[in-house]
Design a protein around this motif. Structure first.
Motif, PDB file in Angstrom:
ATOM      1  N   THR A  15       1.004  -1.108  -0.063  1.00 27.15           N
ATOM      2  CA  THR A  15       0.006  -0.082  -0.024  1.00 27.15           C
ATOM      3  C   THR A  15       1.002   1.413  -0.084  1.00 27.15           C
ATOM      4  OG1 THR A  15      -0.177   0.234   2.404  1.00 27.15           O
ATOM      5  CG2 THR A  15      -1.778  -1.056   1.437  1.00 27.15           C
ATOM      6  N   PRO A  16       0.254   2.495  -0.482  1.00 22.49           N
ATOM      7  CA  PRO A  16       1.276   3.684  -0.267  1.00 22.49           C
ATOM      8  C   PRO A  16       1.781   3.852   1.071  1.00 22.49           C
ATOM      9  CG  PRO A  16      -0.804   3.791  -1.620  1.00 22.49           C
ATOM     10  CD  PRO A  16      -1.088   2.580  -1.042  1.00 22.49           C
ATOM     11  N   THR A  17       0.957   3.480   2.034  1.00 23.21           N
ATOM     12  CA  THR A  17       1.365   3.945   3.614  1.00 23.21           C
ATOM     13  C   THR A  17       2.715   2.857   3.991  1.00 23.21           C
ATOM     14  OG1 THR A  17      -0.719   4.223   4.179  1.00 23.21           O
ATOM     15  CG2 THR A  17       0.969   3.507   5.913  1.00 23.21           C
ATOM     16  N   VAL A  20       5.707   4.331   2.147  1.00 18.41           N
ATOM     17  CA  VAL A  20       6.099   5.578   2.628  1.00 18.41           C
ATOM     18  C   VAL A  20       6.990   5.038   4.183  1.00 18.41           C
ATOM     19  CG1 VAL A  20       5.432   7.400   4.118  1.00 18.41           C
ATOM     20  CG2 VAL A  20       4.588   6.930   1.837  1.00 18.41           C
ATOM     21  N   ALA A  21       6.418   4.166   4.830  1.00 17.46           N
ATOM     22  CA  ALA A  21       7.075   3.515   5.734  1.00 17.46           C
ATOM     23  C   ALA A  21       8.359   3.114   5.579  1.00 17.46           C
ATOM     24  CB  ALA A  21       6.267   2.666   6.325  1.00 17.46           C
ATOM     25  N   GLY A  22       8.585   2.216   4.453  1.00 16.57           N
ATOM     26  CA  GLY A  22       9.684   1.687   3.733  1.00 16.57           C
ATOM     27  C   GLY A  22      10.756   2.779   3.405  1.00 16.57           C
ATOM     28  N   LEU A  23      10.288   3.686   2.827  1.00 15.25           N
ATOM     29  CA  LEU A  23      11.040   4.823   2.364  1.00 15.25           C
ATOM     30  C   LEU A  23      11.615   5.497   3.887  1.00 15.25           C
ATOM     31  CD1 LEU A  23       9.421   6.354  -0.591  1.00 15.25           C
ATOM     32  CD2 LEU A  23      11.432   5.068  -0.716  1.00 15.25           C
ATOM     33  N   LEU A  65      12.454   8.944  12.131  1.00 13.82           N
ATOM     34  CA  LEU A  65      11.897   8.300  11.034  1.00 13.82           C
ATOM     35  C   LEU A  65      11.374   6.785  11.247  1.00 13.82           C
ATOM     36  CD1 LEU A  65      14.354   9.252   7.989  1.00 13.82           C
ATOM     37  CD2 LEU A  65      11.795  10.089   8.432  1.00 13.82           C
ATOM     38  N   THR A  66      12.139   6.101  12.095  1.00 14.76           N
ATOM     39  CA  THR A  66      11.698   4.867  12.706  1.00 14.76           C
ATOM     40  C   THR A  66      10.229   4.902  13.132  1.00 14.76           C
ATOM     41  OG1 THR A  66      13.755   3.898  12.509  1.00 14.76           O
ATOM     42  CG2 THR A  66      12.405   2.770  13.772  1.00 14.76           C
ATOM     43  N   ALA A  67      10.342   5.838  14.048  1.00 12.85           N
ATOM     44  CA  ALA A  67       8.954   6.222  14.914  1.00 12.85           C
ATOM     45  C   ALA A  67       7.839   6.167  14.069  1.00 12.85           C
ATOM     46  CB  ALA A  67       9.186   7.129  15.801  1.00 12.85           C
ATOM     47  N   VAL A  68       8.002   7.254  12.888  1.00 12.66           N
ATOM     48  CA  VAL A  68       7.087   7.652  11.828  1.00 12.66           C
ATOM     49  C   VAL A  68       6.689   6.303  10.918  1.00 12.66           C
ATOM     50  CG1 VAL A  68       6.505   8.862   9.576  1.00 12.66           C
ATOM     51  CG2 VAL A  68       7.559   9.980  11.605  1.00 12.66           C
ATOM     52  N   ALA A  69       7.611   5.512  10.698  1.00 12.32           N
ATOM     53  CA  ALA A  69       7.236   4.297   9.962  1.00 12.32           C
ATOM     54  C   ALA A  69       6.369   3.461  10.748  1.00 12.32           C
ATOM     55  CB  ALA A  69       8.768   3.507   9.608  1.00 12.32           C
ATOM     56  N   LYS A  71       4.476   4.019  13.456  1.00 18.86           N
ATOM     57  CA  LYS A  71       3.161   4.520  13.486  1.00 18.86           C
ATOM     58  C   LYS A  71       2.250   4.519  12.319  1.00 18.86           C
ATOM     59  CE  LYS A  71       3.023   6.209  17.805  1.00 18.86           C
ATOM     60  NZ  LYS A  71       2.247   5.486  18.767  1.00 18.86           N
ATOM     61  N   LEU A  72       2.784   4.510  11.015  1.00 25.00           N
ATOM     62  CA  LEU A  72       2.143   4.374   9.683  1.00 25.00           C
ATOM     63  C   LEU A  72       1.764   3.031   9.623  1.00 25.00           C
ATOM     64  CD1 LEU A  72       4.421   6.407   7.366  1.00 25.00           C
ATOM     65  CD2 LEU A  72       2.001   7.018   8.077  1.00 25.00           C
ATOM     66  N   VAL A  73       2.611   2.363  10.100  1.00 26.40           N
ATOM     67  CA  VAL A  73       2.060   0.672   9.774  1.00 26.40           C
ATOM     68  C   VAL A  73       1.245   0.155  10.820  1.00 26.40           C
ATOM     69  CG1 VAL A  73       2.997  -1.724  10.077  1.00 26.40           C
ATOM     70  CG2 VAL A  73       4.371  -0.068   8.829  1.00 26.40           C
ATOM     71  N   GLN A  74       1.512   0.906  12.174  1.00 29.71           N
ATOM     72  CA  GLN A  74       0.514   0.615  13.096  1.00 29.71           C
ATOM     73  C   GLN A  74      -1.185   0.966  12.999  1.00 29.71           C
ATOM     74  OE1 GLN A  74       1.224   2.627  16.888  1.00 29.71           O
ATOM     75  NE2 GLN A  74       0.606   0.569  18.115  1.00 29.71           N
TER      76      GLN A  74
END
Length: 86
Positions: A15-17, A20-23, A65-69, A71-74
């Motif tokens: 998914t786009p989310t 973004v998390a991978g990036l 960035l790890t925290a953002v990734a 939160k996005l996946v969660q």
């Protein structure tokens, strides 16, 4: 005779989310592995050569960035389950 194996019911979907998390997780690796971009002494920050403070700055950036990734996946997983889990 072996029984047929059923296909998994919950396949991982790109998914786009997740992209973004991978990036977010990939960016620190690229920044630190591209040594020629920061292999210099100037500019100094409070007497510390650029080579060192650039790497230390990426420690903080990587944490964010790890925290953002995460939160996005969660958030995506919560949305998939209908908001049932926290």
């Amino acid at each position: 005779m072996p029984e047929p194996v059923e296909p998994p019911t919950s396949r991982q979907i790109v998914t786009p989310t997740r992209i973004v998390a991978g990036l977010c997780l990939l960016a620190p690796f690229i920044a630190i592995l591209w040594v020629s971009s920061y292999a210099r002494v100037e500019p100094k920050l409070i007497g510390i050569p650029f080579f060192y403070w650039y790497q230390m700055l990426w420690v903080l950036i990587s944490t964010a960035l790890t925290a953002v990734a995460y939160k996005l996946v969660q958030r995506e997983q919560r949305a998939r389950k209908g908001g049932a889990s926290q």
